[in-house]
Design a protein around this motif. Structure first.
Motif, PDB file in Angstrom:
ATOM      1  N   SER A  27      55.018  58.064 -31.739  1.00  0.00           N
ATOM      2  CA  SER A  27      54.604  58.468 -30.400  1.00  0.00           C
ATOM      3  C   SER A  27      54.203  59.948 -30.377  1.00  0.00           C
ATOM      4  N   LEU A  28      55.001  60.791 -31.040  1.00  0.00           N
ATOM      5  CA  LEU A  28      54.664  62.217 -31.113  1.00  0.00           C
ATOM      6  C   LEU A  28      53.344  62.442 -31.833  1.00  0.00           C
ATOM      7  N   MET A  29      53.131  61.706 -32.916  1.00  0.00           N
ATOM      8  CA  MET A  29      51.878  61.847 -33.658  1.00  0.00           C
ATOM      9  C   MET A  29      50.689  61.385 -32.820  1.00  0.00           C
ATOM     10  N   ASP A  30      50.859  60.262 -32.117  1.00  0.00           N
ATOM     11  CA  ASP A  30      49.783  59.763 -31.260  1.00  0.00           C
ATOM     12  C   ASP A  30      49.442  60.787 -30.179  1.00  0.00           C
ATOM     13  N   GLU A  31      50.471  61.377 -29.569  1.00  0.00           N
ATOM     14  CA  GLU A  31      50.253  62.393 -28.531  1.00  0.00           C
ATOM     15  C   GLU A  31      49.565  63.629 -29.112  1.00  0.00           C
ATOM     16  N   ALA A  32      50.005  64.052 -30.287  1.00  0.00           N
ATOM     17  CA  ALA A  32      49.416  65.234 -30.923  1.00  0.00           C
ATOM     18  C   ALA A  32      47.932  65.010 -31.213  1.00  0.00           C
ATOM     19  N   ALA A  55      36.238  77.600 -30.983  1.00  0.00           N
ATOM     20  CA  ALA A  55      36.632  76.752 -29.852  1.00  0.00           C
ATOM     21  C   ALA A  55      37.107  75.381 -30.325  1.00  0.00           C
ATOM     22  N   MET A  56      36.509  74.870 -31.380  1.00  0.00           N
ATOM     23  CA  MET A  56      36.906  73.564 -31.922  1.00  0.00           C
ATOM     24  C   MET A  56      38.138  73.673 -32.829  1.00  0.00           C
ATOM     25  N   MET A  57      38.250  74.759 -33.553  1.00  0.00           N
ATOM     26  CA  MET A  57      39.332  74.884 -34.520  1.00  0.00           C
ATOM     27  C   MET A  57      40.687  75.181 -33.902  1.00  0.00           C
ATOM     28  N   VAL A  58      40.717  75.835 -32.747  1.00  0.00           N
ATOM     29  CA  VAL A  58      42.012  76.109 -32.118  1.00  0.00           C
ATOM     30  C   VAL A  58      42.742  74.801 -31.802  1.00  0.00           C
ATOM     31  N   PRO A  59      42.134  73.838 -31.100  1.00  0.00           N
ATOM     32  CA  PRO A  59      42.861  72.591 -30.860  1.00  0.00           C
ATOM     33  C   PRO A  59      43.120  71.798 -32.138  1.00  0.00           C
ATOM     34  N   HIS A  60      42.223  71.925 -33.102  1.00  0.00           N
ATOM     35  CA  HIS A  60      42.436  71.239 -34.382  1.00  0.00           C
ATOM     36  C   HIS A  60      43.708  71.768 -35.059  1.00  0.00           C
ATOM     37  N   HIS A  61      43.852  73.075 -35.117  1.00  0.00           N
ATOM     38  CA  HIS A  61      45.041  73.668 -35.728  1.00  0.00           C
ATOM     39  C   HIS A  61      46.287  73.388 -34.893  1.00  0.00           C
ATOM     40  N   GLN A  62      46.140  73.347 -33.561  1.00  0.00           N
ATOM     41  CA  GLN A  62      47.290  73.022 -32.719  1.00  0.00           C
ATOM     42  C   GLN A  62      47.761  71.602 -33.004  1.00  0.00           C
ATOM     43  N   GLY A  63      46.834  70.705 -33.307  1.00  0.00           N
ATOM     44  CA  GLY A  63      47.209  69.343 -33.692  1.00  0.00           C
ATOM     45  C   GLY A  63      48.063  69.341 -34.951  1.00  0.00           C
ATOM     46  N   ALA A  64      47.716  70.205 -35.912  1.00  0.00           N
ATOM     47  CA  ALA A  64      48.523  70.318 -37.134  1.00  0.00           C
ATOM     48  C   ALA A  64      49.902  70.874 -36.824  1.00  0.00           C
ATOM     49  N   VAL A  65      49.981  71.841 -35.907  1.00  0.00           N
ATOM     50  CA  VAL A  65      51.280  72.398 -35.503  1.00  0.00           C
ATOM     51  C   VAL A  65      52.129  71.312 -34.858  1.00  0.00           C
ATOM     52  N   ASP A  66      51.533  70.550 -33.954  1.00  0.00           N
ATOM     53  CA  ASP A  66      52.276  69.486 -33.269  1.00  0.00           C
ATOM     54  C   ASP A  66      52.742  68.405 -34.247  1.00  0.00           C
ATOM     55  N   ALA A  67      51.894  68.058 -35.206  1.00  0.00           N
ATOM     56  CA  ALA A  67      52.272  67.067 -36.218  1.00  0.00           C
ATOM     57  C   ALA A  67      53.411  67.602 -37.088  1.00  0.00           C
ATOM     58  N   ALA A  68      53.355  68.869 -37.442  1.00  0.00           N
ATOM     59  CA  ALA A  68      54.416  69.476 -38.255  1.00  0.00           C
ATOM     60  C   ALA A  68      55.742  69.467 -37.502  1.00  0.00           C
ATOM     61  N   LYS A  69      55.699  69.707 -36.193  1.00  0.00           N
ATOM     62  CA  LYS A  69      56.924  69.654 -35.390  1.00  0.00           C
ATOM     63  C   LYS A  69      57.542  68.260 -35.428  1.00  0.00           C
ATOM     64  N   ALA A  70      56.708  67.238 -35.361  1.00  0.00           N
ATOM     65  CA  ALA A  70      57.211  65.858 -35.431  1.00  0.00           C
ATOM     66  C   ALA A  70      57.864  65.596 -36.786  1.00  0.00           C
ATOM     67  N   GLU A  71      57.251  66.076 -37.849  1.00  0.00           N
ATOM     68  CA  GLU A  71      57.839  65.911 -39.193  1.00  0.00           C
ATOM     69  C   GLU A  71      59.179  66.627 -39.277  1.00  0.00           C
ATOM     70  N   LEU A  72      59.251  67.845 -38.743  1.00  0.00           N
ATOM     71  CA  LEU A  72      60.513  68.589 -38.801  1.00  0.00           C
ATOM     72  C   LEU A  72      61.615  67.876 -38.026  1.00  0.00           C
TER      73      LEU A  72
END
Length: 103
Positions: A27-32, A55-72
């Motif tokens: 669910s966290l990954m889907d949301e991210a 403008a495109m890379m900021v949300p892209h990198h935020q997606g990686a941050v959110d995915a990393a939080k789910a892994e942690l």
């Protein structure tokens, strides 16, 4: 949820964890990914390649941050968790830098 796990969930997920609504990993990954794709699609395209890229890379990198939080929060493998922590740290710094470049 154990108190220590709940504390980590609060740190990583904010209000959702406080409300007792701690979604599972998928669910966290889907949301991210949904937030990332939405943010990238909503990025204003100006015709300036540099600004459009940022403008495109900021949300892209935020997606990686959110995915990393789910892994942690849910991961078990120490090596993968260490990689997730590195991604979180590095991508957050890159987001900050990209935002400075946008101004």
């Amino acid at each position: 949820m154990k108190p220590a796990v709940r504390w980590v969930a609060v740190l990583l997920l904010g209000g959702a964890a406080l409300a007792g609504n701690t979604p599972g990993f998928q669910s966290l990954m889907d949301e991210a990914m949904a937030r990332m794709h939405s943010g990238m699609a909503a990025a204003p395209m100006t015709g300036n390649a540099d600004q459009d890229f940022l403008a495109m890379m900021v949300p892209h990198h935020q997606g990686a941050v959110d995915a990393a939080k789910a892994e942690l929060l849910y991961g078990k493998n120490p090596q993968v968790k260490r990689l997730a922590q590195e991604i979180l740290t590095e991508q957050a710094l890159e987001i900050e830098y990209m935002r400075r470049l946008q101004n």
